[in-house]
Design an enzyme around this catalytic site. Structure first.
Site, PDB file in Angstrom:
ATOM      1  N   LYS A  95       0.819  -1.217   0.000  1.00 58.05           N
ATOM      2  CA  LYS A  95       0.000   0.000   0.000  1.00 58.05           C
ATOM      3  C   LYS A  95       0.853   1.267   0.000  1.00 58.05           C
ATOM      4  O   LYS A  95       0.646   2.170  -0.813  1.00 58.05           O
ATOM      5  CB  LYS A  95      -0.925   0.020   1.221  1.00 58.05           C
ATOM      6  N   ASN A 125      -3.144   6.495   5.805  1.00 61.63           N
ATOM      7  CA  ASN A 125      -2.317   5.680   6.693  1.00 61.63           C
ATOM      8  C   ASN A 125      -0.838   5.996   6.500  1.00 61.63           C
ATOM      9  O   ASN A 125       0.023   5.222   6.877  1.00 61.63           O
ATOM     10  CB  ASN A 125      -2.574   4.195   6.379  1.00 61.63           C
ATOM     11  N   HIS A 138      -4.201  -9.789  10.072  1.00 60.65           N
ATOM     12  CA  HIS A 138      -5.073  -9.109  11.046  1.00 60.65           C
ATOM     13  C   HIS A 138      -6.364  -9.892  11.309  1.00 60.65           C
ATOM     14  O   HIS A 138      -7.400  -9.296  11.622  1.00 60.65           O
ATOM     15  CB  HIS A 138      -5.424  -7.694  10.561  1.00 60.65           C
TER      16      HIS A 138
END
Length: 480
Positions: free
Chosen positions: A135, A158, A205
């Site tokens: 990302k 982010n 996650h």
């Protein structure tokens, strides 16, 4: 890909918060700015925070001086009268605070949702990027390409500039390159990007999301309401499935990227050239050269995929081919992302401390051969059989460190029994020097010693940056 009329969300104006009781869940990098923004717009703000350490008390004092109420050590209780919760992205959906909010009919937003709602009427469109890995690099590449086209832009979300600062600050942008985690997307129900990309999907996650299906669904939210392009990875069917399930604006297109020869409505690679068969006239027959593989730094396969995804988003925004080439040439990756540290006695030492999960480590291991692999740390619920089975033929040896190294050791025993393994029964910071010394002993000239831990770092280090720095320092001591 579903089609349907998407009702755009009217941004919430400053007056809409006047007198509204808002609870901000969590201090830190997102909570403090959110509390300040809401307070400045007339909201009655209460911040709740699980921790009560020195840093939290310092942040609390700063907010209390403004008139914001702060409850430290009590992140579970819903403050009386709460009409809205704005949460830090990392707070898990099953926390008692959120369960109480849902029972009371209280909306829960993340900082991304708050920024989206606070955009002005002439706000810059968002080009959004998510995925398990790549990302940050892709957003940075995209930002470099957009700047090469002469556009006012920033890497946000982010990464880089905070989204609240970007949408509320004085600087005017033409377009924003937005990195979004699965956590952020979970709490951003009304986000509608100009175009978006899901780079890849692999288990990660899962302790937070509860299942792979829930994790994928949160990633897929990035496609909802897209206007021009939903960019997916041809090699990762899960990303294409998310496009098919998305409800987008009429005319939005599915655009694939591939390391192979692209079909119509795809970007790909032909004879060392990155080419576009999506944003050209007569895409059934024509292709547009964008850049050379050698323009991508470093030209590892997964990084070329990142470059193609960035190029697809930029092209969706109307960027010319020359800007794609110039932007990729101008881009330099961050530290600890397959970074060449040094050559010592004919052996290359590569720092990919950012490879904090198996998917990232697999991409890193696929870039070199033969490899002495340094791995281990916190597994976060991951398993390693598939990673080791795919990479076994590339391994000269392995050196294992960290709390969950036994999981990797056992996978190596099952799928690569001939590969010598050094199991360092240490989790102290100094173990990295020992690991590098053991890797040097296993390596021969022409090999690569690769730090690609496939695990998180917090058992031994503050973060992956500190872990990578320790590796680089250990390598420098070898060559001293």
């Amino acid at each position: 890909m579903g089609s349907g009329q998407v009702t755009s969300t009217v941004p919430t104006g400053p007056s809409d918060f006047q007198g509204k009781h808002v609870t901000v869940a969590g201090l830190g990098v997102s909570g403090v700015p959110a509390a300040k923004v809401l307070h400045a717009r007339g909201a009655i703000v209460t911040v709740v925070n699980d921790g009560d350490d020195a840093r939290a008390r310092e942040q609390a004092a700063e907010l209390e001086a403004l008139g914001v109420a702060v409850r430290l050590g009590d992140g579970a209780t819903l403050p009386e009268g709460t009409e809205l919760i704005v949460t830090a992205p990392g707070w898990k959906p099953d926390k008692p605070l959120f369960q109480a909010a849902r029972e009371a009919g209280v909306d829960i937003w993340g900082d991304v949702e708050l920024a989206w709602r606070l955009r002005g009427p002439d706000a810059a469109p968002w080009l959004a990027v998510t995925g398990t890995n790549g990302k940050t690099t892709t957003v940075q590449m995209l930002t470099s390409i957009l700047k090469a086209a002469g556009l006012r832009t920033a890497a946000v979300g982010n990464i880089g500039v905070s989204l609240l600062d970007a949408v509320l600050g004085d600087e005017r942008y033409d377009v924003l390159a937005v990195e979004l985690s699965s956590y952020q997307l979970h709490w951003a129900p009304s986000l509608r990007a100009h175009s978006a990309a899901v780079l890849n999907l692999a288990p990660d996650h899962l302790d937070w999301h509860g299942s792979m299906e829930a994790y994928a669904a949160d990633k897929g939210r990035v496609y909802e309401g897209n206007k021009v392009a939903c960019v997916y990875n041809v090699a990762d069917k899960l990303t294409e499935d998310l496009v098919r399930e998305a409800d987008v604006e009429e005319g939005c297109r599915a655009i694939g990227f591939t390391l192979g020869t692209p079909g119509p409505s795809q970007l790909g690679v032909v004879d060392g050239i990155l080419v576009d068969r999506a944003f050209v006239e007569n895409r059934q027959k024509n292709a547009q050269e964008l850049a050379e593989v050698s323009d991508v730094n470093p030209p590892a396969p997964h990084n070329i995929a990142n470059a193609l995804a960035a190029a697809a988003l930029a092209r969706a925004f109307g960027v010319p081919p020359t800007a794609v080439r110039d932007g990729l040439r101008n881009f330099s990756p961050d530290a600890h992302r397959i970074a060449h540290v040094a050559d010592v006695d004919g052996v290359a030492y590569i720092d990919d401390s950012k490879a904090t999960n198996t998917h990232a480590a697999e991409a890193s291991l696929a870039s070199y051969e033969p490899i002495v692999w340094i791995a281990g740390g916190l597994a976060k619920g991951a398993t390693f059989d598939e990673l080791v089975a795919k990479s076994a033929k590339r391994l000269r040896g392995a050196v294992l460190i960290g709390a969950d190294r036994a999981l990797i050791r056992d996978a190596l025993a099952r799928h690569a029994p001939e590969v010598p393994v050094v199991d360092l029964d240490r989790t102290d910071t100094g173990a990295m020097l020992a690991a590098v010394q053991e890797a040097r002993r296993l390596a021969v000239p022409g090999d690569t010693v690769l730090l690609a831990p496939a695990c998180a770092s917090m058992d031994m280090f503050a973060n992956y940056n500190q872990r990578g720095d320790a590796f680089a320092q250990a390598v420098r001591e070898l060559g001293a």
